[in-house]
Enzyme design. Sequence first.
Site, PDB file in Angstrom:
ATOM      1  N   GLY A  75       6.628  34.884  36.853  1.00 16.11           N
ATOM      2  CA  GLY A  75       7.202  34.820  38.217  1.00 16.11           C
ATOM      3  C   GLY A  75       6.889  33.346  38.671  1.00 16.11           C
ATOM      4  O   GLY A  75       5.571  32.787  38.328  1.00 16.11           O
ATOM      5  N   CYS A  76       7.691  32.742  39.546  1.00 15.19           N
ATOM      6  CA  CYS A  76       7.424  31.189  39.803  1.00 15.19           C
ATOM      7  C   CYS A  76       6.209  31.014  40.579  1.00 15.19           C
ATOM      8  O   CYS A  76       5.438  30.281  40.561  1.00 15.19           O
ATOM      9  CB  CYS A  76       8.682  30.646  40.642  1.00 15.19           C
ATOM     10  SG  CYS A  76       9.325  31.763  42.105  1.00 15.19           S
ATOM     11  N   ASN A  77       5.842  31.945  41.512  1.00 18.83           N
ATOM     12  CA  ASN A  77       4.731  31.983  42.477  1.00 18.83           C
ATOM     13  C   ASN A  77       3.364  32.018  41.745  1.00 18.83           C
ATOM     14  O   ASN A  77       2.542  31.663  41.518  1.00 18.83           O
ATOM     15  CB  ASN A  77       4.918  33.148  43.565  1.00 18.83           C
ATOM     16  CG  ASN A  77       5.936  32.892  44.543  1.00 18.83           C
ATOM     17  OD1 ASN A  77       6.193  31.650  44.830  1.00 18.83           O
ATOM     18  ND2 ASN A  77       6.280  33.925  45.194  1.00 18.83           N
ATOM     19  N   THR A 111       2.456  29.254  39.516  1.00 18.41           N
ATOM     20  CA  THR A 111       1.902  27.996  40.558  1.00 18.41           C
ATOM     21  C   THR A 111       0.335  28.321  40.683  1.00 18.41           C
ATOM     22  O   THR A 111      -0.377  27.696  40.630  1.00 18.41           O
ATOM     23  CB  THR A 111       2.707  28.135  41.836  1.00 18.41           C
ATOM     24  OG1 THR A 111       3.988  27.674  41.744  1.00 18.41           O
ATOM     25  CG2 THR A 111       2.232  26.882  42.621  1.00 18.41           C
TER      26      THR A 111
END
Length: 342
Positions: free
Chosen positions: A148-150, A153
């Site tokens: 997932g992009c979050n 991060t």
Amino acid sequence: MTHKIAILGASGYTGAELIRLIATHPEMEIVALGANSKAGMEMAEVFPHLRHLSLPKLVKIDQIDFDQVDLCFCALPHATSQAVIKELPKTLKIVDLSADFRLRDPEEYARWYGGQHQALECQNEAIYGLTEFYRDDIKSARLVAGTGCNAATGQYALRPLIQAGVIDLDEIIIDLKTGVSGAGRSLKENLLHAELSEGAHAYAVGGTHRHLAEFDQEFSAIAGRPVKVQFTPHLLPANRGIVATIYVKGDPAEVHQTLAGAYADETFLEVLPLGQTPSTRHIRGSNFCHIGVTGDRIEGRAIVITALDNLTKGSSGQALQNANLMLGCDEDTGLMLAPVFP
């Protein structure tokens, strides 16, 4: 050698981003573009910014001859992705950008995504696609599950700190802001310009965001005991980018030194000098991730701020980075585009 590439879900944002990146790749050729809802259309009709490229026409997925494909990117929604992937040839290399194969425990998948996993035989061979930490496994993988992009991060900020034991594992807060493209291209009322612009709001408040499952899985595995972080995402009136402000209990200089040491040899992960903080405007359209560390006025507290582009390093750029490893290409091929500024 030229590797033949297919992209499924090519009419979405991550599909278009894959095409933009692969267009500069000297060892890849796109031979098939799948998009059931827009089958029969030219890519220039769907994404005019790609009209300068010579690309195959969009077709239905069942029209693609996968025997002529070396690697397939699957940029479909979760649940759809697993149904498609389990029917693909067992010899085909696949990089999945959905959530379908990220979680190793099928019960956790059912809990967070509301349904039983339908491709457990594929799940058992999937490698988690956070490239810098699973590089050796990815090289020999047939199926890689993009993060997932979050989740990516937060993990870039925290994994080395958890591994080194320099922060309190029960005192981690992730306050994250993300651009609207992370929600995909489907029409949604809350993403209309009049609903979204000139404001920002929190969502999935109170620990309901699905990327928490990845934090739980990965951080707990590193620590060897359960680790649960507080995580609240916010939607920004911006197209691209994620910036996460992460509050930890630890010595700022030690936190900075740990991150700088962990990423000293990583092409795409840049740790800024102590006291400097990153911005989404400095990584826009690139596969780079910037990480900053600063102290707090409260003794023994540190603030780690991470910025990356959700469509590139958070998704399609990460996917290409993984595909390079799977195909024996240099890992950074097609990914050294400088950020777009202003």
